[in-house]
Design an enzyme around this catalytic site. Structure first.
Site, PDB file in Angstrom:
ATOM      1  N   GLU A  87       1.019  -1.764   0.412  1.00  0.00           N
ATOM      2  CA  GLU A  87       0.101  -0.194   0.473  1.00  0.00           C
ATOM      3  C   GLU A  87       0.514   0.541   0.186  1.00  0.00           C
ATOM      4  O   GLU A  87       0.969   2.668  -0.692  1.00  0.00           O
ATOM      5  CB  GLU A  87      -1.210  -0.110   1.042  1.00  0.00           C
ATOM      6  CG  GLU A  87      -0.214  -0.363   2.375  1.00  0.00           C
ATOM      7  CD  GLU A  87      -1.239  -0.314   3.705  1.00  0.00           C
ATOM      8  OE1 GLU A  87      -0.803   0.183   4.593  1.00  0.00           O
ATOM      9  OE2 GLU A  87      -1.913  -1.553   3.597  1.00  0.00           O
ATOM     10  N   HIS A  97      -7.705  -3.098  -4.757  1.00  0.00           N
ATOM     11  CA  HIS A  97      -8.204  -2.175  -4.115  1.00  0.00           C
ATOM     12  C   HIS A  97      -8.838  -1.160  -4.041  1.00  0.00           C
ATOM     13  O   HIS A  97      -9.544  -1.749  -5.563  1.00  0.00           O
ATOM     14  CB  HIS A  97      -6.301  -1.102  -4.035  1.00  0.00           C
ATOM     15  CG  HIS A  97      -5.274  -2.412  -3.219  1.00  0.00           C
ATOM     16  ND1 HIS A  97      -4.168  -1.688  -2.223  1.00  0.00           N
ATOM     17  CD2 HIS A  97      -5.224  -3.499  -3.258  1.00  0.00           C
ATOM     18  CE1 HIS A  97      -3.608  -2.516  -1.108  1.00  0.00           C
ATOM     19  NE2 HIS A  97      -3.919  -3.970  -2.197  1.00  0.00           N
ATOM     20  N   LYS A 105     -11.572   8.412   3.993  1.00  0.00           N
ATOM     21  CA  LYS A 105     -11.158   6.839   4.463  1.00  0.00           C
ATOM     22  C   LYS A 105     -10.572   6.696   5.511  1.00  0.00           C
ATOM     23  O   LYS A 105     -10.978   5.367   6.048  1.00  0.00           O
ATOM     24  CB  LYS A 105     -11.120   6.516   2.723  1.00  0.00           C
ATOM     25  CG  LYS A 105     -10.868   4.872   2.451  1.00  0.00           C
ATOM     26  CD  LYS A 105     -10.431   4.840   1.497  1.00  0.00           C
ATOM     27  CE  LYS A 105     -11.226   2.676   1.197  1.00  0.00           C
ATOM     28  NZ  LYS A 105     -10.490   2.127   2.474  1.00  0.00           N
TER      29      LYS A 105
END
Length: 458
Positions: free
Chosen positions: A325, A352, A422
């Protein structure tokens, strides 16, 4: 300070602030999303009330707390010492109780993958759905795993959201084979609840290599902290013994992945960025910044819980493997480098929040870059960048990548920077504060003889 579970709707173009001088910034980051949501799941299954101190408050964690409440857990906000919001006290759900529920997954992988096995321990139907992008994310391993455990799942044959889990309040458990090649979350999801299966869980991965294994190690660590016996001595196999999950009181580490763009900024603009609260030992994949940033020309020091990154304003290309990530931030740095870079071992990023490999290639090249997508990564070659719109595709890490490039390139406008809510709702303000530190301290260290200290500022 609850953060709403609804997605951000504003899509205005955000002018990314530019740093015209070296940085001199002290930055604090909220708690880890990965740890917060893992501990929330365990707290919902624990043998008593648990407390999460300094947890992350973001859209992903709000979606997780809402899903646990829907399943019968009592999640309360209580006053704490965290700088970014209250602590959370969780009173566990009553497994085996009869009820029906609906779960909004948003775009949170931890919700759409961690909560369905939890719902299997309830007696009743739980319907799962999420944002439009969520319906594109790989979910077939979750559906097939639950069916392999004897749980009924209705998905109209799609292997994706939306679907309904029809629990009976009891999952036998035992040996289960899955293919977790698309995401380590498929493994973590089952390990987190395996102790509450009647016979525990013997999970076996079959197929290609599991990506992001650091996240599985994190799951095993938090399980052991809560008294669960996990045997991971055999590669690609995990045995979770049946038994209670001990209630806990834990302080959440800062999110080291979210720290990445701020630390990387020191390489882009030159100067120094200091990040307090860095753990000496951690299972977070973000701890890899201590190895990655020096590869790209930065200097890194960890002392007394503060990570200090210093850069010259010159970025050198590198070969970076398995960045997971962290890859969008690494790619943004490489787009500003003065030599070619290769990123490998990140094919799973196609599944993703968006297809990150395609998105990074498109957006870097839109700004004049020279990026090529490969079977498992990216090749990024030096090219003069210019301003323009940087699309985010509802992906928080695309937004932070655009902001990082904009620190060096004038005229970059990030579409929907609000998508950073998020995992880091405070990002826009924290980033403005970072940029405002330019020129407020000592100048950046000199670049090596013969090299321009402005080499990465296009």
């Amino acid at each position: 300070m609850s953060f709403p579970a609804e997605p951000q709707t504003a899509t205005a173009l955000w002018p990314a602030p530019r740093a015209s001088a070296p940085l001199n910034a002290d930055v604090r980051i909220p708690g880890s999303k990965s740890l917060t949501n893992r501990y929330l799941v365990l707290a919902a299954l624990a043998d008593g009330p648990s407390r999460l101190r300094a947890p992350l408050h973001s859209r992903d964690t709000a979606l997780m707390t809402a899903s646990l409440r829907a399943l019968g857990a009592d999640v309360r906000e209580i006053e704490g010492d965290g700088a970014f919001g209250p602590d959370l006290e969780v009173h566990p759900m009553e497994t085996g109780s009869a009820s029906e529920a609906r779960v909004d997954c948003g775009l949170a992988g931890t919700v759409m993958r961690f909560v369905p096995p939890l719902a299997a321990l309830k007696n009743g139907a739980t319907a799962f759905d999420g944002d439009p992008h969520a319906r594109l994310r790989p979910m077939s391993a979750t559906v097939s795993a639950l069916r392999g455990l004897g749980v009924t799942v209705h998905d109209d044959g799609t292997g994706s959201l939306p679907f309904t889990v029809s629990g009976t309040g009891d999952v036998p458990g035992g040996r289960l084979e899955i293919d977790a090649g698309a995401s380590s979350q498929f493994v973590s999801a089952l390990l987190l609840v395996g102790a509450r299966f009647r016979n525990g869980l013997h999970l076996v991965h079959v197929g290609s290599s599991v990506p992001s294994r650091e996240h599985i190690a994190m799951t095993v660590q938090v399980l052991r902290e809560t008294g669960v016996h996990v045997d991971d001595s055999v590669p690609n196999e995990w045995k979770v013994a049946p038994g209670p999950i001990r209630a806990f009181d834990v302080t959440i580490e800062p999110d080291l992945s979210n720290a990445g763009p701020f630390l990387a900024a020191a390489l882009v603009a030159g100067g120094t960025v200091r990040m307090s609260g860095w753990p000496e030992h951690t299972a977070q994949v973000g701890d890899r910044w201590r190895q990655i940033l020096p590869q790209l020309g930065g200097r890194v020091d960890l002392s007394g819980g503060t990570l200090t990154v210093t850069g010259t304003g010159r970025i050198t290309g590198a070969e970076v493997a398995d960045a997971s990530e962290l890859a969008p931030t690494v790619a943004a740095l490489c787009a500003l480098a003065d030599s070619p870079s290769t990123l490998t071992g990140i094919a799973h990023l196609r599944g993703h929040e968006t297809d990150r490999l395609a998105a990074l290639t498109t957006e870097i090249n839109r700004l004049g870059g020279d990026t090529e997508e490969t079977s498992d990564g990216l090749v990024i070659r030096p090219a003069p960048l210019h301003g323009g719109v940087f699309e985010t595709y509802a992906d928080h890490r695309m937004a932070t990548a655009g902001a990082l490039i904009g620190l060096a390139v004038p005229g970059v406008r990030v579409q929907d920077v609000g998508t950073t809510a998020k995992t880091l709702p405070e990002f826009p303000q924290l980033w403005q504060d970072l940029a405002a530190s330019a020129g407020s301290g000592e100048p950046a260290p000199a670049a090596p003889e013969g090299d321009s200290p402005e080499g990465s500022l296009r």
